[in-house]
Write a protein that holds these residues in place. Structure first.
Motif, short mmCIF file in Angstrom:
data_model
loop_
_atom_site.label_atom_id
_atom_site.label_comp_id
_atom_site.label_asym_id
_atom_site.label_seq_id
_atom_site.Cartn_x
_atom_site.Cartn_y
_atom_site.Cartn_z
N GLN A 286 -9.90 -20.39 -2.39
CA GLN A 286 -8.96 -19.53 -1.69
C GLN A 286 -9.34 -19.41 -0.21
N PRO A 287 -8.39 -19.14 0.65
CA PRO A 287 -8.73 -18.97 2.06
C PRO A 287 -9.45 -17.65 2.32
N SER A 288 -10.25 -17.63 3.35
CA SER A 288 -10.78 -16.37 3.84
C SER A 288 -9.71 -15.72 4.72
N GLU A 289 -9.67 -14.39 4.71
CA GLU A 289 -8.66 -13.68 5.49
C GLU A 289 -9.34 -12.67 6.40
N PHE A 290 -8.90 -12.67 7.66
CA PHE A 290 -9.47 -11.77 8.66
C PHE A 290 -8.33 -10.97 9.30
N ASN A 291 -8.40 -9.65 9.15
CA ASN A 291 -7.43 -8.74 9.76
C ASN A 291 -8.17 -7.82 10.71
N ALA A 292 -7.62 -7.64 11.90
CA ALA A 292 -8.29 -6.79 12.89
C ALA A 292 -7.26 -5.97 13.65
N LEU A 293 -7.60 -4.73 13.89
CA LEU A 293 -6.81 -3.82 14.74
C LEU A 293 -7.79 -3.18 15.71
N GLN A 316 -12.43 -0.36 16.67
CA GLN A 316 -12.17 -1.64 16.03
C GLN A 316 -12.18 -1.44 14.53
N ARG A 317 -11.09 -1.89 13.86
CA ARG A 317 -10.99 -1.81 12.40
C ARG A 317 -10.81 -3.22 11.85
N LEU A 318 -11.71 -3.61 10.98
CA LEU A 318 -11.68 -4.95 10.41
C LEU A 318 -11.55 -4.89 8.90
N LYS A 319 -10.78 -5.80 8.36
CA LYS A 319 -10.70 -5.99 6.91
C LYS A 319 -10.82 -7.50 6.65
N THR A 320 -11.76 -7.87 5.78
CA THR A 320 -12.05 -9.27 5.55
C THR A 320 -12.13 -9.56 4.06
N ASP A 321 -11.55 -10.70 3.67
CA ASP A 321 -11.75 -11.27 2.34
C ASP A 321 -12.48 -12.59 2.54
N ASP A 322 -13.75 -12.62 2.18
CA ASP A 322 -14.62 -13.78 2.41
C ASP A 322 -14.74 -14.55 1.09
N ARG A 323 -14.20 -15.78 1.06
CA ARG A 323 -14.17 -16.55 -0.18
C ARG A 323 -14.62 -17.98 0.10
N LEU A 324 -15.36 -18.55 -0.87
CA LEU A 324 -15.86 -19.90 -0.65
C LEU A 324 -16.34 -20.50 -1.96
N ALA A 325 -15.96 -21.77 -2.20
CA ALA A 325 -16.63 -22.57 -3.22
C ALA A 325 -17.91 -23.05 -2.55
N TYR A 326 -19.01 -22.39 -2.86
CA TYR A 326 -20.22 -22.41 -2.03
C TYR A 326 -21.23 -23.43 -2.55
N ALA A 327 -21.50 -24.43 -1.71
CA ALA A 327 -22.52 -25.43 -2.03
C ALA A 327 -23.87 -24.92 -1.54
N PHE A 328 -24.82 -24.76 -2.46
CA PHE A 328 -26.08 -24.13 -2.09
C PHE A 328 -27.20 -24.64 -2.99
#
Length: 722
Positions: A286-293, A316-328
């Motif tokens: 899924q995509p990561s989403e960044f919202n800022a006001l 500053q108000r931030l809302k983030t959805d951080d998503r990743l198929a993470y290679a580690f």
């Protein structure tokens, strides 16, 4: 974040008592300023075509940069537009002391300045107020980006010693501005941007600047399509000739998958891969989403010919959805900081959704001049209060199978929220005093000091591992400058920078879990020369920065148990910076070079790193720009950009290094009038020769990463000014 800015929302902002007092000051000042009739304030409007002669990030915003005893770079709106910059990471091409630090496409930006990674929580400013850079920050409405190089103790309370970044938004224009810009790229990404500005009212006392942008993101990298949009409005009210009220508000949204980094294959540095490959390509990615006001209000008042004060508040108000198929990592070979020798790796489903970060800050400033005999004092007093409130939910970090660097493996998802996150609260109050003492027309001494009171707390989202501490820290700065002759300035400076660190509250590993370590005090010496004129300007600077280090990263990376969190030697970065700009006839030439000798010293936790350069810090960097106006075709200009970065360590012990690389970009621009309308056409090619190379090798999150340089990309742009 879709809510609109309303009065109700303003009332819901979590203001501190200091912030409320400043807000009240705005109202009282606005109401009483009509009676003030004194010396006119400096103009607050900005014409987009003019480069900024000053840098607010320096703390001496009224003094031209060429007269200040420090190093900084100002990137103006013309450079932003010509380079096609969309994010802060795109601006490394303008400063040889600024390089990448884990700049993954689709994620937020990290920068390294003078070999130190800037802290995204403490090293960034917007309109001079502290903000979090743990988000995607658009550049469409920015008048300029200011980058201060070196320790910043006099400009900021706590910050990493590399420097500061300040975003300055576009302000109302004196003349009406009506600009529409359309841009497309090789895969038909489309950007549409509108820029409107001007003044109105009986005496043109009201000004506005409106910026709107929307972009359909289609980079050449696979599985990286997304979208972003931005709306911003800036305005001012010239209440009297001495009183100005300014405001600005910005709302942005970006949704895009991020790009996984590659890594070492066992103990082997692989050849540079096809940069279009994206390991984050699972069917469930899924995509990561960044919202800022973000918004701020500032009131400025001239008291007389020599003194003025200002008050500012922002949030500053931030809302983030951080998503990743993470290679580690590679569990099969017991290496959790790199991939397996055969090109496979462990795959994780990582999701941290509904991250909310709120930062509120307010400042009061008083500046003026005092004469003591024949000596002139340019004084400044400042009070800055800020509050940070970060709230998170439990996150998913679940092993889901084995991937490979060819991006052909398919693994099942597991979005179960199994991992606790960390909530953070912080309050700080900073008092600063500065004095530029003009002894005569040539010799000036500069004195400054900042005292900061900190109150920080954190706790895991499951209620475990609470930490908290309070501290008071003082950061002095002194400098001297001497005008050897008109257009030639020599200077020397010394200053401190402060960082605070708490031992992770993990009693199973640390013997002093949860304890705050003594403040990490960095010290910097800098010697410099600045010279030239409007046609030719140059600067030369030598710096020496010593930063204390702890063993916390080493204990975490090596899994050392038990570990007593403590100081563990230092990092010493010495370097030489040189830069110049030359405008003559049809030519515009510019460039900078940085030579850096960065070493780790005195480590007992990892003695093999002593004498080694830090990872991902090139030993030399060259940036060069050239532009030529074709005299036979009025309005036609050819521009070229060259970036070169030298070898750098991939591993802390220096056993594997990344080769140097060079990239060339080119732009053809044509300015003309069509039926009385001013138009600007551009054709740009990034990575002109389609070089394949490893752009950077950050050692991040306890893992070695390799990021390839972007492939050759074509950009076509049209700008129309009505």
């Amino acid at each position: 974040m879709n809510e609109q800015m309303t009065q109700k929302q303003f009332r819901s902002w979590p203001l501190t008592p200091v912030s409320r007092a400043m807000a009240a000051a705005f109202l009282l000042a606005a109401g009483g300023a009509q009676a003030q009739q004194q010396t006119e304030l400096p103009a607050v409007t900005v014409n987009e075509s003019n480069a900024a002669p000053q840098a607010d990030v320096s703390g001496f915003g009224d003094v031209p940069l060429r007269e200040l005893p420090l190093s900084a770079t100002v990137i103006d709106s013309m450079q932003l537009r010509t380079s096609g910059a969309r994010r802060l990471a795109d601006l490394t091409q303008f400063d040889s002391s600024v390089t990448d630090a884990y700049n993954s496409a689709g994620y937020w930006d990290y920068l390294t300045v003078r070999g130190f990674v800037l802290d995204n929580r403490f090293n960034y400013r917007r309109e001079g107020l502290p903000i979090s850079a743990e988000t995607s920050i658009p550049l469409d409405n920015k008048e300029r980006i200011e980058i201060l190089r070196g320790t910043s103790g006099i400009q900021a309370g706590t910050s990493a010693p590399g420097g500061l970044v300040n975003y300055v938004v576009k302000r109302p224009t004196e003349q009406d501005l009506r600009t529409l810009r359309i841009e497309t790229t090789s895969r038909r990404s489309v950007l549409g941007a509108l820029d409107l500005g001007g003044r109105f009212g009986a005496n043109r006392e009201f000004g506005y600047r409106l910026n709107v942008a929307n972009e359909n993101l289609k980079p050449l990298t696979h599985n990286l399509d997304g979208n972003r949009n931005m709306f911003s409005l800036a305005g001012d009210w010239r209440i009297t000739r001495d009183s100005v009220l300014e405001f600005e508000i910005e709302r942005s949204h970006k949704t895009q998958p991020s790009q996984n980094g590659f890594s070492l294959l066992g103990s082997t540095l692989p050849v540079p891969v096809d940069p279009r490959i994206n390991l984050n390509n699972q069917p469930w990615s899924q995509p990561s989403e960044f919202n800022a006001l973000t918004g701020s209000v500032r009131f400025s008042q001239a008291l007389n010919a020599d003194w003025r004060w200002s008050a500012q508040i922002g949030q500053q108000r931030l809302k983030t959805d951080d998503r990743l198929a993470y290679a580690f990592g590679c569990g099969a070979e017991g290496n959790y900081d790199r991939y397996c020798s055969d090109g496979t790796f462990d795959f994780y489903d990582f999701r941290s959704e509904n991250e909310r970060r709120t930062q509120t800050a307010g400042s009061l400033n008083l500046k003026g001049n005092v004469m003591t005999g024949s000596v002139r004092h340019e004084l400044g007093f400042g009070l800055l209060a800020s509050r940070v409130r970060n709230r998170f939910q439990d996150q998913a970090y679940n092993y889901v199978g084995t991937g490979n660097v060819r991006a052909t493996a398919v693994v099942p998802p597991d979005p179960t929220l199994t991992d606790a996150n960390t909530n953070r609260d912080e309050r700080s109050t900073e008092l600063s005093v500065q004095d530029a003492i003009r002894w005569n027309s040539r010799f000036t001494t500069w004195l400054g000091v900042r005292h900061t009171r900190l109150d920080r707390d954190s706790i895991r989202t499951d209620g475990s591992r609470p930490t908290g501490y309070k501290d008071g820290i003082t950061t002095p700065w002194i400098a001297a400058s001497y005008a050897i002759q008109p257009g030639l300035l020599a200077y020397a400076s010394w200053g401190k920078g402060i960082e605070s660190q708490v031992v992770p509250n993990k009693s199973s590993q640390y013997t002093n879990a949860g304890e705050a370590l003594p403040a990490l005090t960095s010290r910097q010496w800098e010697l410099g020369l600045k010279g030239g004129s409007d046609a030719f300007a140059w600067q030369l600077a030598w710096f020496d920065i010593k930063r204390p280090m702890t063993n916390l990263d080493a204990c975490n990376r090596l899994g050392t148990t038990p570990c007593d969190g403590r100081y563990d030697g230092s990092a010493v970065h010495r370097g030489l910076e040189a830069g110049a700009q030359w405008n003559t006839g049809p030519w515009r030439l510019g460039g900078s070079v940085t030579l850096i000798d960065a070493k780790r010293r005195g480590s007992t936790a990892e003695p093999a790193t002593n004498g080694q350069s830090p990872t991902n810090v090139p030993k030399q960097v060259l940036r060069a720009q050239a532009a030529y106006r074709v005299t036979s075709v009025p309005g036609l200009e050819v521009l070229g950009q060259l970036s070169h970065e030298g070898r750098r360590n991939v591993l802390p012990d220096g056993s594997i290094t990344l080769p140097s690389w060079t990239r060339v970009d080119a732009v053809l621009r044509y300015d003309t009038r069509l039926r009385g309308v001013q138009t600007s056409w551009s054709i740009a090619i990034d990575n002109l020769f389609d070089r394949r190379y490893w752009k950077e090798s950050p050692y991040q999150f306890g893992h070695i990463y390799l990021f390839p340089g972007a492939p050759r990309t074509l950009r076509l742009g049209l700008s129309v000014s009505l």
